[in-house]
Design an enzyme around this catalytic site. Structure first.
Site, PDB file in Angstrom:
ATOM      1  N   HIS A 155       0.835  -1.218   0.000  1.00  0.00           N
ATOM      2  CA  HIS A 155       0.000   0.000   0.000  1.00  0.00           C
ATOM      3  C   HIS A 155       0.863   1.258   0.000  1.00  0.00           C
ATOM      4  CE1 HIS A 155      -3.280  -2.744   1.332  1.00  0.00           C
ATOM      5  NE2 HIS A 155      -2.308  -3.270   2.066  1.00  0.00           N
ATOM      6  N   SER A 276      14.938  21.364 -16.385  1.00  0.00           N
ATOM      7  CA  SER A 276      13.739  22.144 -16.649  1.00  0.00           C
ATOM      8  C   SER A 276      14.149  23.432 -17.356  1.00  0.00           C
ATOM      9  CB  SER A 276      13.048  22.481 -15.328  1.00  0.00           C
ATOM     10  OG  SER A 276      12.238  23.623 -15.476  1.00  0.00           O
ATOM     11  N   LYS A 282      16.041  21.657 -11.188  1.00  0.00           N
ATOM     12  CA  LYS A 282      15.377  20.391 -11.500  1.00  0.00           C
ATOM     13  C   LYS A 282      16.269  19.373 -12.202  1.00  0.00           C
ATOM     14  CE  LYS A 282      11.556  19.344 -11.056  1.00  0.00           C
ATOM     15  NZ  LYS A 282      10.258  19.742 -11.606  1.00  0.00           N
ATOM     16  N   GLU A 289       9.729   8.231 -16.947  1.00  0.00           N
ATOM     17  CA  GLU A 289       8.361   8.709 -17.181  1.00  0.00           C
ATOM     18  C   GLU A 289       7.869   8.360 -18.593  1.00  0.00           C
ATOM     19  OE1 GLU A 289       7.600  12.855 -15.573  1.00  0.00           O
ATOM     20  OE2 GLU A 289       9.711  12.597 -15.103  1.00  0.00           O
TER      21      GLU A 289
END
Ligand code: ARG
Length: 459
Positions: A155, A276, A282, A289
């Site tokens: 979980h 970024s 970043k 992804e």
């Protein structure tokens, strides 16, 4: 004039030509199409259906055409509809009437069924190789990290301590099954459909087994209607690839989480991350992804194929031309993902101290303290309750269970003694779980060793 133009009184509308034509995407099967035609004409010659001279001329010309295509000397025509008729048209333009004999005892329906099978066979082989490379990387990471403790989760809540090796070996198992699914898919696909004609076979005395042997098929298909009209092998492949990508997406998701500031378990190599355009600080896990995102695209291909084939009456229907872009895209996507994903994994740095710290929090040894009480004679359910209260107490006092004093321990159960500290250490929690399939270092090392032997058996 179309190769099939005999019964027509006028040409097809230009819109129809464009609509019908599949050359744009089926031209990638040129090699398989030509090799299939060479085997077919060779057999036609050997069976005396055409003369040996004709057969030889056709085969040699097809080889020339193959070379010319590879050298970029040939432009395919949209009007000639697909790769099959483009090649045949070029053949006829080079050797005239003899070229017109190639299609004897054959239909585009069994021809296309052959070409896709041959094309996808090669792609399965290529993807399987990439999977082996990925599995090798996973084994290496695992071998080096049998003592790297981190929390295992359920979980997404910290559950029990495990090692990074154990976690990675879980993926090894998944990719191993993916590999085996691909091999199964290959063997079901590996039947020669040529000789099925348009749907009802042919009256020519073709030697199907000769062609099968020449093209590396393990057998010939057993029913002509089925052979030209099912695309279940492409659906099966899309399904294998979907499952494989589902696994890739799960590991991607974990890498994305792990590389976040909140987890801080891994740091991706600069070469496998991106920045970024506005936020200078970043470092984004774009590769993971994108791999996660492209999974949806592969599932999409599977849905396309299932839907195209749904309810189609036997045998061939033009709808089936839609199979190619879907399965090609699935294959291309997986082939693009696997190598980059694999290198990203191999270059990823582990932040072992953060992993260990996370395992120390979250009461990941609670089960082991319950088990400790069981060993001292307390029934498991009662032990569970005692430790539940202990956890509540620790949350209140903001400490880990193993930070409690002996006095505090005793207030929960007088069965608890000094040995509790060693018995519930994270190391002990891991090393105690040495059943086959468990996280203990020696068990995982055995799994790694077994994995190496398995990989060696595939080469
Ligand atoms: N381009 C067609 C396809 O991909 C080849 C088979 C066409 N056969 C036919 N009878 N129209 O499905």
């Amino acid at each position: 004039m179309k190769l099939w133009g005999g019964r027509f009184e006028k040409g097809t509308d230009k819109l129809v030509d464009d609509f019908n034509s599949s050359i744009r995407f089926d031209c990638r099967m040129y090699r398989q199409d030509i090799l299939g035609s060479i085997a077919h004409s060779n057999m036609l010659g050997k069976c005396g259906i055409i003369s040996i001279e004709e057969s030889t001329l056709i085969q040699n010309t097809l080889r020339d055409i193959l070379k010319d295509i590879e050298d970029g000397k040939i432009e395919f025509e949209v009007d000639a509809e697909d790769i099959h008729m483009n090649v045949e048209k070029i053949l006829i333009s080079r050797i005239g009437d003899t070229g017109k004999k190639l299609h004897t005892g054959r239909s585009r329906n069994d021809q296309v069924a052959l070409d896709i099978r041959m094309y996808l066979r090669d792609e399965i082989t290529a993807i399987s190789r990439m999977l082996i490379a990925l599995k090798k990387n996973i084994l290496k990471i695992s071998e080096e990290n049998t003592a790297t403790i981190l929390p295992g989760y359920t979980h997404l809540q910290r559950a029990q301590p495990i090692t990074f090796a154990h976690h990675m070996m879980a993926y090894f198992e998944m990719f191993r099954r993916d590999y085996s699914r691909l091999s199964d898919c290959y063997s079901r696909m590996n039947m020669l459909p040529l000789g099925s004609g348009a749907l009802a076979g042919t009256t020519y005395p073709l030697d199907r087994h000769m062609v099968a042997a020449e093209l590396g098929f393990s057998d010939v298909t057993r029913n002509s209607l089925d052979a030209v009209s099912d695309r279940d092998f492409a659906i099966e492949l899309a399904s294998c690839l979907s499952i494989l990508m589902m696994h890739v997406s799960r590991l991607s998701e974990e890498i994305i989480l792990w590389s976040s500031h909140e987890f801080g378990f891994v740091e991706l190599d600069d070469a496998y991350s991106t920045g970024s355009s506005i936020m200078p600080q970043k470092k984004n896990p774009d590769v993971a992804e994108l791999a996660r995102g492209k999974t949806g695209r592969v599932y999409g291909s599977l849905m396309t194929l299932l839907t195209v084939m749904k309810s189609l009456p036997l045998a061939y229907n033009k709808d089936m031309q839609e199979d190619k872009e879907a399965i090609f895209d699935a294959v291309d996507t997986v082939k693009m993902c696997l190598p980059v994903f694999s290198s990203m994994l191999a270059t990823m740095k582990l932040r072992k101290a953060n992993m260990y710290k996370a395992a120390q929090g979250g009461f990941t040894n609670a089960t082991d303290i319950a088990d400790y009480l069981v060993k001292k004679g307390i029934p498991f359910r009662s032990a569970h309750e005692i430790i539940g209260k202990m956890v509540l107490y620790c949350i209140d006092k903001n400490k880990a269970i193993d930070e409690m004093t002996m006095e505090e321990f005793k207030s929960f159960s007088d069965k608890i003694q000094e040995d509790v500290y060693t018995e519930i250490s994270l190391e002990k929690c891991v090393s105690g779980r040495s059943l086959p399939g468990g996280p203990a270092a020696e068990t995982v090392l055995k799994a790694v060793q077994e994995g190496r032997e398995y990989l060696a058996s595939l080469e």
